[in-house]
Design a protein around this motif. Structure first.
Motif, mmCIF file in Angstrom:
data_model
loop_
_atom_site.group_PDB
_atom_site.id
_atom_site.type_symbol
_atom_site.label_atom_id
_atom_site.label_comp_id
_atom_site.label_asym_id
_atom_site.label_seq_id
_atom_site.Cartn_x
_atom_site.Cartn_y
_atom_site.Cartn_z
ATOM 1 N N ILE A 1 42.374 33.503 -18.213
ATOM 2 C CA ILE A 1 43.707 32.898 -17.996
ATOM 3 C C ILE A 1 44.439 33.174 -19.488
ATOM 4 C CG2 ILE A 1 45.063 30.837 -17.811
ATOM 5 C CD1 ILE A 1 43.626 31.491 -15.358
ATOM 6 N N ILE B 1 43.753 28.314 -7.338
ATOM 7 C CA ILE B 1 42.994 29.720 -7.157
ATOM 8 C C ILE B 1 42.426 29.488 -5.712
ATOM 9 C CG2 ILE B 1 41.035 30.729 -8.378
ATOM 10 C CD1 ILE B 1 41.602 29.177 -10.921
ATOM 11 N N ASN C 1 46.405 39.347 -6.888
ATOM 12 C CA ASN C 1 47.827 38.738 -7.295
ATOM 13 C C ASN C 1 47.432 38.197 -8.915
ATOM 14 O OD1 ASN C 1 50.312 38.092 -7.511
ATOM 15 N ND2 ASN C 1 50.031 36.252 -6.820
ATOM 16 N N SER C 2 46.435 39.171 -9.472
ATOM 17 C CA SER C 2 45.934 38.565 -10.918
ATOM 18 C C SER C 2 45.815 39.933 -11.607
ATOM 19 C CB SER C 2 44.880 37.770 -10.899
ATOM 20 O OG SER C 2 44.562 37.387 -12.395
ATOM 21 N N PHE D 1 46.584 32.657 -7.654
ATOM 22 C CA PHE D 1 46.075 33.969 -7.293
ATOM 23 C C PHE D 1 44.640 33.585 -6.466
ATOM 24 C CE2 PHE D 1 44.656 33.093 -11.519
ATOM 25 C CZ PHE D 1 43.052 33.020 -11.565
ATOM 26 N N TYR E 1 47.993 25.014 -11.134
ATOM 27 C CA TYR E 1 47.335 26.260 -10.847
ATOM 28 C C TYR E 1 46.800 26.014 -9.567
ATOM 29 C CZ TYR E 1 42.910 23.548 -11.580
ATOM 30 O OH TYR E 1 41.721 22.489 -11.494
ATOM 31 N N SER F 1 51.837 32.117 -14.017
ATOM 32 C CA SER F 1 50.852 32.935 -13.146
ATOM 33 C C SER F 1 49.363 32.545 -12.963
ATOM 34 C CB SER F 1 50.698 34.421 -13.741
ATOM 35 O OG SER F 1 52.203 34.879 -14.250
ATOM 36 N N GLN F 2 49.513 31.383 -12.458
ATOM 37 C CA GLN F 2 47.968 30.895 -12.076
ATOM 38 C C GLN F 2 47.833 30.656 -10.620
ATOM 39 O OE1 GLN F 2 47.069 27.440 -14.879
ATOM 40 N NE2 GLN F 2 47.405 28.687 -16.815
ATOM 41 N N ASN G 1 42.909 39.782 -14.488
ATOM 42 C CA ASN G 1 41.615 39.832 -13.898
ATOM 43 C C ASN G 1 41.125 41.031 -13.075
ATOM 44 O OD1 ASN G 1 40.347 37.064 -14.592
ATOM 45 N ND2 ASN G 1 42.379 36.551 -13.767
#
Length: 468
Positions: free
Chosen positions: A91, A30, A112-113, A99, A28, A96-97, A116
């Motif tokens: 999550i 972030i 890009n999430s 963003f 991931y 796709s982790q 969320n």
């Protein structure tokens, strides 16, 4: 040619292994940027019990990157600046982790999430519904301050109630629509699981027992039992705790259908089932829990043993627990055993005659036993029943140290009670009772038939009051 085929196969295998490794090691990342000043930033993960704990702590800078080689488990996470909450992070899967989160002027945006971003919009719209209900409350308080007569006030109250119900119905319809729209995400399950309970019938308002039964019956109406991602959210844990507390408040007979229904619903997913089971066991089944209810725990154990996805380790433990608990049940006759009484005479349990008996297994020096004895000696209904010859309290010390018993008789024994010692230690040798926690009490009738197994000290007065 054969060698070339072998080389091709090796290359293909390397490609497959590399691709598999890449997928498993996506990890991931972030990124977070803010216009505010924080000393440190905390990415927090839910511990599955009650708290969010630090997963990563980084010093603040223009752009901070939380990252790891292993993907985050699906669930709810928190981003805090020092001790202040900035935002929650959902999550949904191991992909796709990667963003970004931008905080500007107290407004948080995700980049890009999609999930969320949807959650941010959903929470904003939910606040609008809550604000509309708040305005109704303000209107009600203003009306109260006018000191209108009851006959004039009632139409306004009815109107406010009708408007509140309409807003509630709009809110529920909105939540159901969003739950369906985002059903592929954890967000969909969260929304589904947090839909408000239906309005209870007006006739049960003010009746606490009926309200608790109503809640127990409807608490899981919309719960996403099938989604194991809910395990890593406080929503699941808090709901299970609430359910267990309601079952404890109600008697076991009233609780049983709600417990059975919830266990059956939890069969939808084995991980969800055992997470639910473990939380209920911690409250209703653990030997050290003050909320332990053996009748309900027995139902849980039997359900788990019948569940085809229970593994061998769990089965062995549950079978052992059930073997001990599934004895001396309500309605059964207690086994007989020998006693040495405070006057030096020997007798047996069966030889002590009384319409009713409160059988109190204890260790005289156990702190909890002392506390319970102190509370019980001042129970007026129990003391009156003893004076009237309706019931006897029989304390039983069942370990080997005679000096402990003699010291108890000399310094602490209640003269209104019968105090005894199982001097031949047959209770422990033959495992006549399951006494892993003390004090442990039975309420029995004249035939030593169990009326209430594992009666708690705060239940005694109500049960004695009901005796005929």
């Amino acid at each position: 040619m054969k060698n070339w085929n072998v080389i091709n196969k090796i290359v293909a295998l390397v490609v497959i292994l590399y691709a598999t490794a890449s997928l498993s090691a996506q990890g991931y990342e972030i990124k977070f940027s803010t216009t505010k000043h924080y000393d440190s930033l905390h990415l927090k993960a839910y511990d599955g019990k009650k708290d969010f704990v630090d997963l990563q702590v980084l010093p603040n800078s223009k752009t901070v990157v939380f990252k790891g080689k292993k993907s985050l488990e699906p669930g709810i996470y928190l981003l805090n600046g020092d001790s202040l909450g900035i935002t929650e992070i959902l999550i949904s899967d191991h992909k796709s982790q990667q963003f970004s989160i931008v905080e500007k002027d107290s407004v948080v945006k995700f980049v890009n999430s999609p999930e969320n971003e949807a959650n941010q919009q959903y929470m904003k719209e939910m606040k609008e519904y809550d604000h509309r209900l708040y305005l109704l409350d303000v209107e009600f308080r203003e009306m109260q301050s006018n000191n209108l007569p009851q006959y004039m006030m009632q139409p306004f109250v009815d109107s406010l109630m009708a408007r509140a119900i309409r807003i509630g119905e709009e809110k529920t319809a909105f939540q159901q629509q969003k739950a369906d729209q985002y059903k592929q995400y954890l967000l969909g399950s969260i929304i589904k699981s947090t839909v408000d309970l239906p309005n209870p019938p007006r006739e049960i308002y003010g009746n606490q027992r009926q309200m608790q039964m109503f809640i127990a019956n409807h608490l899981y109406d919309n719960y996403a039992w099938e989604d194991e991602r809910m395990i890593n959210t406080p929503i699941a844990v808090n709901k299970h705790k609430q359910f267990a507390n309601i079952l404890y408040y109600l008697d076991a007979e009233a609780s049983e259908p709600y417990l059975r229904a919830a266990l059956k619903a939890a069969h939808a997913n084995d991980k969800v089932y055992f997470s639910f089971f473990d939380k209920l066991e911690e409250i209703l089944g653990a030997a050290k829990s003050i909320y332990r209810v053996e009748d309900l725990y027995i139902i849980m154990l039997k359900d788990a043993l019948a569940y085809d996805k229970t593994d061998k380790v769990r089965k062995t433990r549950y079978e052992s627990e059930l073997k001990h608990l599934d004895k001396n049940l309500n309605g059964s006759i207690l086994p007989n055993f020998n006693l040495l009484m405070s006057n030096g005479d020997t007798t047996t349990l069966y030889d002590i005659k009384s319409p009713y008996m409160l059988l109190y297994f204890q260790h005289p020096e156990c702190p909890t036993c002392r506390q319970v004895r102190t509370k019980m000696k001042d129970y007026p209904i129990l003391n009156k029943a003893i004076e009237d010859g309706k019931i006897v309290v029989l304390t039983v010390y069942f370990e080997k140290d005679q000096k402990v018993f003699e010291n108890y008789l000399k310094n602490e024994a209640n003269p209104k009670w019968l105090n005894s010692w199982n001097y031949d230690n047959e209770i422990e040798k033959q495992e006549l009772f399951y006494l892993v926690t003390i004090p442990y009490m039975f309420l029995v009738d004249k035939d030593k038939r169990v009326i209430k197994k594992d009666i708690l000290y705060n239940e005694i007065e109500d049960y004695v009051k009901s005796l005929r």
